[in-house]
Design a protein around this motif. Structure first.
Motif, PDB file in Angstrom:
ATOM      1  N   GLU A   1      11.964  10.309  -7.798  1.00  0.00           N
ATOM      2  CA  GLU A   1      11.765   9.838  -6.429  1.00  0.00           C
ATOM      3  C   GLU A   1      10.714  10.707  -5.772  1.00  0.00           C
ATOM      4  O   GLU A   1      10.473  11.839  -6.188  1.00  0.00           O
ATOM      5  CB  GLU A   1      13.060   9.812  -5.621  1.00  0.00           C
ATOM      6  CG  GLU A   1      13.658  11.141  -5.305  1.00  0.00           C
ATOM      7  CD  GLU A   1      14.901  11.023  -4.409  1.00  0.00           C
ATOM      8  OE1 GLU A   1      15.639  10.027  -4.497  1.00  0.00           O
ATOM      9  OE2 GLU A   1      15.113  11.943  -3.619  1.00  0.00           O
ATOM     10  N   ILE A   2      10.063  10.132  -4.782  1.00  0.00           N
ATOM     11  CA  ILE A   2       8.970  10.842  -4.099  1.00  0.00           C
ATOM     12  C   ILE A   2       8.934  10.371  -2.652  1.00  0.00           C
ATOM     13  O   ILE A   2       9.301   9.243  -2.363  1.00  0.00           O
ATOM     14  CB  ILE A   2       7.614  10.582  -4.804  1.00  0.00           C
ATOM     15  CG1 ILE A   2       6.562  11.626  -4.455  1.00  0.00           C
ATOM     16  CG2 ILE A   2       7.087   9.207  -4.528  1.00  0.00           C
ATOM     17  CD1 ILE A   2       6.391  12.692  -5.459  1.00  0.00           C
ATOM     18  N   THR A   3       8.486  11.247  -1.762  1.00  0.00           N
ATOM     19  CA  THR A   3       8.385  10.903  -0.351  1.00  0.00           C
ATOM     20  C   THR A   3       6.930  10.946   0.084  1.00  0.00           C
ATOM     21  O   THR A   3       6.211  11.891  -0.243  1.00  0.00           O
ATOM     22  CB  THR A   3       9.224  11.867   0.511  1.00  0.00           C
ATOM     23  OG1 THR A   3      10.586  11.785   0.085  1.00  0.00           O
ATOM     24  CG2 THR A   3       9.130  11.519   1.987  1.00  0.00           C
ATOM     25  N   ILE A   4       6.526   9.909   0.805  1.00  0.00           N
ATOM     26  CA  ILE A   4       5.198   9.874   1.408  1.00  0.00           C
ATOM     27  C   ILE A   4       5.359   9.673   2.907  1.00  0.00           C
ATOM     28  O   ILE A   4       6.444   9.343   3.378  1.00  0.00           O
ATOM     29  CB  ILE A   4       4.309   8.752   0.831  1.00  0.00           C
ATOM     30  CG1 ILE A   4       4.868   7.375   1.196  1.00  0.00           C
ATOM     31  CG2 ILE A   4       4.124   8.917  -0.672  1.00  0.00           C
ATOM     32  CD1 ILE A   4       3.875   6.254   1.074  1.00  0.00           C
ATOM     33  N   GLU A   5       4.253   9.852   3.625  1.00  0.00           N
ATOM     34  CA  GLU A   5       4.249   9.560   5.053  1.00  0.00           C
ATOM     35  C   GLU A   5       3.345   8.355   5.287  1.00  0.00           C
ATOM     36  O   GLU A   5       2.185   8.351   4.868  1.00  0.00           O
ATOM     37  CB  GLU A   5       3.736  10.753   5.852  1.00  0.00           C
ATOM     38  CG  GLU A   5       3.838  10.534   7.338  1.00  0.00           C
ATOM     39  CD  GLU A   5       3.455  11.765   8.152  1.00  0.00           C
ATOM     40  OE1 GLU A   5       3.172  11.594   9.337  1.00  0.00           O
ATOM     41  OE2 GLU A   5       3.431  12.878   7.592  1.00  0.00           O
ATOM     42  N   THR A   6       3.882   7.332   5.942  1.00  0.00           N
ATOM     43  CA  THR A   6       3.098   6.132   6.225  1.00  0.00           C
ATOM     44  C   THR A   6       2.135   6.401   7.380  1.00  0.00           C
ATOM     45  O   THR A   6       2.289   7.394   8.101  1.00  0.00           O
ATOM     46  CB  THR A   6       4.014   4.956   6.600  1.00  0.00           C
ATOM     47  OG1 THR A   6       4.611   5.215   7.872  1.00  0.00           O
ATOM     48  CG2 THR A   6       5.082   4.717   5.535  1.00  0.00           C
ATOM     49  N   PRO A   7       1.166   5.527   7.591  1.00  0.00           N
ATOM     50  CA  PRO A   7       0.237   5.712   8.714  1.00  0.00           C
ATOM     51  C   PRO A   7       0.937   5.766  10.081  1.00  0.00           C
ATOM     52  O   PRO A   7       0.403   6.350  11.016  1.00  0.00           O
ATOM     53  CB  PRO A   7      -0.691   4.495   8.618  1.00  0.00           C
ATOM     54  CG  PRO A   7      -0.661   4.129   7.175  1.00  0.00           C
ATOM     55  CD  PRO A   7       0.745   4.419   6.735  1.00  0.00           C
ATOM     56  N   LYS A   8       2.128   5.182  10.182  1.00  0.00           N
ATOM     57  CA  LYS A   8       2.876   5.233  11.441  1.00  0.00           C
ATOM     58  C   LYS A   8       3.726   6.500  11.557  1.00  0.00           C
ATOM     59  O   LYS A   8       4.469   6.661  12.510  1.00  0.00           O
ATOM     60  CB  LYS A   8       3.780   4.007  11.578  1.00  0.00           C
ATOM     61  CG  LYS A   8       3.013   2.739  11.824  1.00  0.00           C
ATOM     62  CD  LYS A   8       3.949   1.583  12.094  1.00  0.00           C
ATOM     63  CE  LYS A   8       3.151   0.335  12.422  1.00  0.00           C
ATOM     64  NZ  LYS A   8       4.017  -0.793  12.767  1.00  0.00           N
ATOM     65  N   GLY A   9       3.630   7.389  10.563  1.00  0.00           N
ATOM     66  CA  GLY A   9       4.379   8.638  10.606  1.00  0.00           C
ATOM     67  C   GLY A   9       5.797   8.535  10.096  1.00  0.00           C
ATOM     68  O   GLY A   9       6.587   9.464  10.247  1.00  0.00           O
ATOM     69  N   ILE A  10       6.143   7.419   9.475  1.00  0.00           N
ATOM     70  CA  ILE A  10       7.483   7.219   8.917  1.00  0.00           C
ATOM     71  C   ILE A  10       7.514   7.789   7.506  1.00  0.00           C
ATOM     72  O   ILE A  10       6.627   7.511   6.691  1.00  0.00           O
ATOM     73  CB  ILE A  10       7.844   5.722   8.905  1.00  0.00           C
ATOM     74  CG1 ILE A  10       7.857   5.168  10.327  1.00  0.00           C
ATOM     75  CG2 ILE A  10       9.177   5.488   8.214  1.00  0.00           C
ATOM     76  CD1 ILE A  10       7.920   3.655  10.407  1.00  0.00           C
ATOM     77  N   HIS A  11       8.528   8.581   7.209  1.00  0.00           N
ATOM     78  CA  HIS A  11       8.687   9.102   5.857  1.00  0.00           C
ATOM     79  C   HIS A  11       9.395   8.058   4.999  1.00  0.00           C
ATOM     80  O   HIS A  11      10.421   7.522   5.396  1.00  0.00           O
ATOM     81  CB  HIS A  11       9.469  10.422   5.857  1.00  0.00           C
ATOM     82  CG  HIS A  11       8.671  11.540   6.423  1.00  0.00           C
ATOM     83  ND1 HIS A  11       9.184  12.464   7.284  1.00  0.00           N
ATOM     84  CD2 HIS A  11       7.369  11.881   6.254  1.00  0.00           C
ATOM     85  CE1 HIS A  11       8.252  13.320   7.627  1.00  0.00           C
ATOM     86  NE2 HIS A  11       7.135  12.976   7.024  1.00  0.00           N
ATOM     87  N   TYR A  12       8.814   7.782   3.853  1.00  0.00           N
ATOM     88  CA  TYR A  12       9.321   6.776   2.921  1.00  0.00           C
ATOM     89  C   TYR A  12       9.618   7.462   1.601  1.00  0.00           C
ATOM     90  O   TYR A  12       8.728   8.038   0.975  1.00  0.00           O
ATOM     91  CB  TYR A  12       8.285   5.668   2.745  1.00  0.00           C
ATOM     92  CG  TYR A  12       8.525   4.720   1.597  1.00  0.00           C
ATOM     93  CD1 TYR A  12       9.780   4.172   1.346  1.00  0.00           C
ATOM     94  CD2 TYR A  12       7.482   4.344   0.768  1.00  0.00           C
ATOM     95  CE1 TYR A  12       9.975   3.289   0.300  1.00  0.00           C
ATOM     96  CE2 TYR A  12       7.658   3.451  -0.278  1.00  0.00           C
ATOM     97  CZ  TYR A  12       8.915   2.925  -0.505  1.00  0.00           C
ATOM     98  OH  TYR A  12       9.107   2.055  -1.546  1.00  0.00           O
TER      99      TYR A  12
ATOM    100  N   GLY B   1       0.815  -1.219   0.000  1.00  0.00           N
ATOM    101  CA  GLY B   1       0.000   0.000   0.000  1.00  0.00           C
ATOM    102  C   GLY B   1       0.842   1.258   0.000  1.00  0.00           C
ATOM    103  O   GLY B   1       0.522   2.237  -0.691  1.00  0.00           O
ATOM    104  N   SER B   2       1.939   1.268   0.763  1.00  0.00           N
ATOM    105  CA  SER B   2       2.836   2.427   0.765  1.00  0.00           C
ATOM    106  C   SER B   2       3.481   2.611  -0.598  1.00  0.00           C
ATOM    107  O   SER B   2       3.605   3.741  -1.093  1.00  0.00           O
ATOM    108  CB  SER B   2       3.926   2.265   1.831  1.00  0.00           C
ATOM    109  OG  SER B   2       3.381   2.324   3.122  1.00  0.00           O
ATOM    110  N   CYS B   3       3.866   1.505  -1.216  1.00  0.00           N
ATOM    111  CA  CYS B   3       4.466   1.582  -2.552  1.00  0.00           C
ATOM    112  C   CYS B   3       3.453   2.103  -3.568  1.00  0.00           C
ATOM    113  O   CYS B   3       3.778   2.937  -4.417  1.00  0.00           O
ATOM    114  CB  CYS B   3       5.000   0.216  -2.966  1.00  0.00           C
ATOM    115  SG  CYS B   3       6.354  -0.374  -1.927  1.00  0.00           S
TER     116      CYS B   3
END
Length: 154
Positions: free
Chosen positions: A30-41, A8-10
């Motif tokens: 490249e792109i950065t998202i924030e996961t539901p746990k608040g981790i930047h990916y 889902g994060s991917c």
């Protein structure tokens, strides 16, 4: 231990990158998202295809130090414009390699793509973030696919 990221994060990262490329007209590798746990990916963007009315790209799943069968699979997103007079929104659907709900019991209705509410919300949130950034007020369709999905499901 090195963290991995969910399919889902991917998918959310691929959708965000595709939306950016469609609306901004610029390549994004490249792109950065924030996961539901608040981790930047921060994901590397692969297989970019740009057209006038749609953009598609992929992110390779990295399972980290706790890999599963989906590690290495591509999560692809195709983002396209929707002609509608309704309020601006993001419609999420599944394509190749994404199952369909066939019986009640999941958090999606029968007939919908088997993309649960948390990944759906991530995809919508990340795409809407791009829309706000680029002052786009229309609606977009996001189609998520996993080309190896059928083989992986076996």
């Amino acid at each position: 231990m090195r963290y991995g990221f969910t399919t889902g994060s991917c998918a959310a990262a691929a959708a965000k990158a595709a939306a950016y490329m469609l609306l901004a007209g610029k390549v994004k590798t490249e792109i950065t998202i924030e996961t539901p746990k608040g981790i930047h990916y921060t994901a590397q963007i692969l297989k970019i295809r740009r057209g006038e009315k749609e953009v598609s790209c992929a992110v390779e799943k990295d399972g980290g130090d706790d890999p599963d069968i989906t590690t290495g699979a591509l999560s692809c997103a195709k983002v396209s414009y929707i002609d509608t007079e309704e309020e601006a929104k993001v419609l999420v659907d599944g394509g190749i390699g994404v199952g369909r709900v066939t019986k009640p019991g999941l958090d999606q209705p029968v007939g919908n793509a088997a993309i649960n509410h948390v990944p759906r919300e991530m995809i919508e949130r990340e795409v809407l973030q791009v829309c706000r950034l680029l002052d786009y007020q229309g609606s977009l369709k996001v189609e998520i696919s996993v080309p190896e999905g059928e083989r992986i499901a076996e």
